[in-house]
Design an enzyme around this catalytic site. Structure first.
Site, PDB file in Angstrom:
ATOM      1  N   LYS A  52       0.843  -1.200   0.000  1.00 26.77           N
ATOM      2  CA  LYS A  52       0.000   0.000   0.000  1.00 26.77           C
ATOM      3  C   LYS A  52       0.880   1.252   0.000  1.00 26.77           C
ATOM      4  O   LYS A  52       0.614   2.217  -0.717  1.00 26.77           O
ATOM      5  CB  LYS A  52      -0.957  -0.024   1.213  1.00 26.77           C
ATOM      6  CG  LYS A  52      -2.051  -1.076   1.057  1.00 26.77           C
ATOM      7  CD  LYS A  52      -2.873  -1.320   2.311  1.00 26.77           C
ATOM      8  CE  LYS A  52      -3.805  -2.516   2.074  1.00 26.77           C
ATOM      9  NZ  LYS A  52      -4.676  -2.831   3.211  1.00 26.77           N
ATOM     10  N   GLN A  96      -4.869  -1.612   9.349  1.00 25.38           N
ATOM     11  CA  GLN A  96      -4.752  -2.935   8.729  1.00 25.38           C
ATOM     12  C   GLN A  96      -5.385  -3.997   9.638  1.00 25.38           C
ATOM     13  O   GLN A  96      -5.123  -4.039  10.833  1.00 25.38           O
ATOM     14  CB  GLN A  96      -3.258  -3.254   8.477  1.00 25.38           C
ATOM     15  CG  GLN A  96      -3.016  -4.535   7.684  1.00 25.38           C
ATOM     16  CD  GLN A  96      -3.576  -4.499   6.274  1.00 25.38           C
ATOM     17  OE1 GLN A  96      -3.706  -3.451   5.650  1.00 25.38           O
ATOM     18  NE2 GLN A  96      -3.921  -5.662   5.745  1.00 25.38           N
ATOM     19  N   ASP A 119     -11.133   2.560   3.451  1.00 27.99           N
ATOM     20  CA  ASP A 119     -11.430   1.130   3.308  1.00 27.99           C
ATOM     21  C   ASP A 119     -12.914   0.887   3.015  1.00 27.99           C
ATOM     22  O   ASP A 119     -13.294  -0.203   2.582  1.00 27.99           O
ATOM     23  CB  ASP A 119     -11.085   0.401   4.617  1.00 27.99           C
ATOM     24  CG  ASP A 119      -9.741  -0.304   4.569  1.00 27.99           C
ATOM     25  OD1 ASP A 119      -9.374  -0.793   3.494  1.00 27.99           O
ATOM     26  OD2 ASP A 119      -9.070  -0.347   5.618  1.00 27.99           O
TER      27      ASP A 119
HETATM   28  N1  GUN Z   1      -6.907  -6.987   5.769  1.00 28.62           N
HETATM   29  C1  GUN Z   1      -7.194  -7.743   4.693  1.00 28.62           C
HETATM   30  N2  GUN Z   1      -7.761  -6.993   3.726  1.00 28.62           N
HETATM   31  C2  GUN Z   1      -7.847  -5.735   4.216  1.00 28.62           C
HETATM   32  C3  GUN Z   1      -8.335  -4.511   3.683  1.00 28.62           C
HETATM   33  O1  GUN Z   1      -8.838  -4.417   2.564  1.00 28.62           O
HETATM   34  N3  GUN Z   1      -8.221  -3.427   4.492  1.00 28.62           N
HETATM   35  C4  GUN Z   1      -7.689  -3.494   5.738  1.00 28.62           C
HETATM   36  N4  GUN Z   1      -7.650  -2.399   6.460  1.00 28.62           N
HETATM   37  N5  GUN Z   1      -7.235  -4.620   6.265  1.00 28.62           N
HETATM   38  C5  GUN Z   1      -7.314  -5.730   5.499  1.00 28.62           C
END
Ligand code: GUN
Length: 278
Positions: A52, A96, A119
């Site tokens: 990211k 996350q 998100d």
């Molecule tokens: N963990 C697995 N996929 C995601 C996601 O799309 N966003 C976040 N914040 N955590 C995750």
């Protein structure tokens, strides 16, 4: 033989479009900043968070990274989020998941300002999606829609079957496909005749987390297969929830793993960061 839907190429295209828009905004004095919070050091999360941040660097979006120890208290995390909510320089906040067990994920998600929830997990954004209002869309289902549209695959009037009912993928996927005028069925672990239903799908979205779960007997000839799974097979090789080699001849189109849905999730996160300032 299936058309291979190239998520790597399509995500690159999207990131290039975002990079251009970010540069234009910068010229007008608007910058974009994403805050990424990781609690603990789950190795998979570290890889995702790293990817990211790399995508931020590529598109010209600033990223602020906060790495917290595993024993961070819920209150400590909530007050960091609260400060970020107030900080005008931060446009997007991403925590996350998964979080350590002693922290209530829902409480964390609900503390993030819906206006910075890139998100798309906050109940305000979930509600906006289900009532057709503007809001942040959950990145993976948003990416699946982009894959279909940019591959010129018609969604309107199609029977779309989704395997899995998670808040992150299955449920928002159903809402987004409905918005595109599809007929939508969700099947899950308690569904009695799952494989009978998957065989009726024009578009099958598989997000069940079981390696090579879908075989050629489970799909209709010519179906579009979207594989959201990321698993390790018996030789520790990355594989999806679909047995790619088995279904390849029968499917009309298919996303590979890796290089299908995965890179799209990150591209759509960048898109949400851009939309946060528009
Ligand atoms: N963990 C697995 N996929 C995601 C996601 O799309 N966003 C976040 N914040 N955590 C995750």
């Amino acid at each position: 033989m299936a058309l291979v839907i190239d998520g790597k190429r399509i995500s690159q295209e999207i990131k290039n479009e975002i990079k251009e828009k970010v540069a234009e905004l910068k010229e007008k004095g608007t910058t974009i900043c994403l805050a990424v919070i990781q609690v603990g050091n789950d190795p998979a999360s570290t890889v995702y968070v790293g990817n990211k941040k790399k995508a931020c660097d590529y598109t010209g979006i600033e990223s602020v990274s906060v790495e917290l120890p595993e024993d961070t208290t819920e209150q400590e995390l909530l007050s960091i989020i609260d400060k970020m909510n107030q900080d005008a320089h931060i446009n997007g906040i991403l925590v996350q998941l998964p979080l350590p067990k002693h922290i209530d994920e829902n409480k964390v998600i609900e503390t993030i300002s819906p206006l910075k929830d890139v998100d798309g997990f906050h109940p305000m954004n979930v509600g906006a999606l289900s009532t057709g209002k503007k809001g942040f869309l959950s990145c993976t289902p948003y990416g699946v829609i982009q894959l279909l549209k940019r591959s010129n695959i018609e969604i309107d009037g199609k029977h779309c079957v989704i395997i899995g009912r998670s808040n992150i993928v299955g449920k928002p996927m159903a809402q987004l496909l409905l918005r595109e005028n599809a007929t939508v069925t969700i099947v899950h672990s308690h569904t009695k005749n799952m494989r009978e239903i998957t065989r009726q799908a024009d578009i099958l979205v598989v997000a069940i987390g079981k390696p090579k779960f879908i075989k050629k007997e489970d799909i209709k000839e010519g179906a579009v297969i979207i594989d959201v799974g990321i698993n390790r097979d018996e030789n520790s090789k990355l594989c999806g929830d679909v047995d790619y080699a088995d279904v390849f001849e029968k499917a009309g189109a298919i996303t590979p793993v890796p290089g299908g849905v995965g890179p799209m999730t990150i591209a759509m996160l960048m898109m949400n960061c851009l939309e946060a300032v528009l």
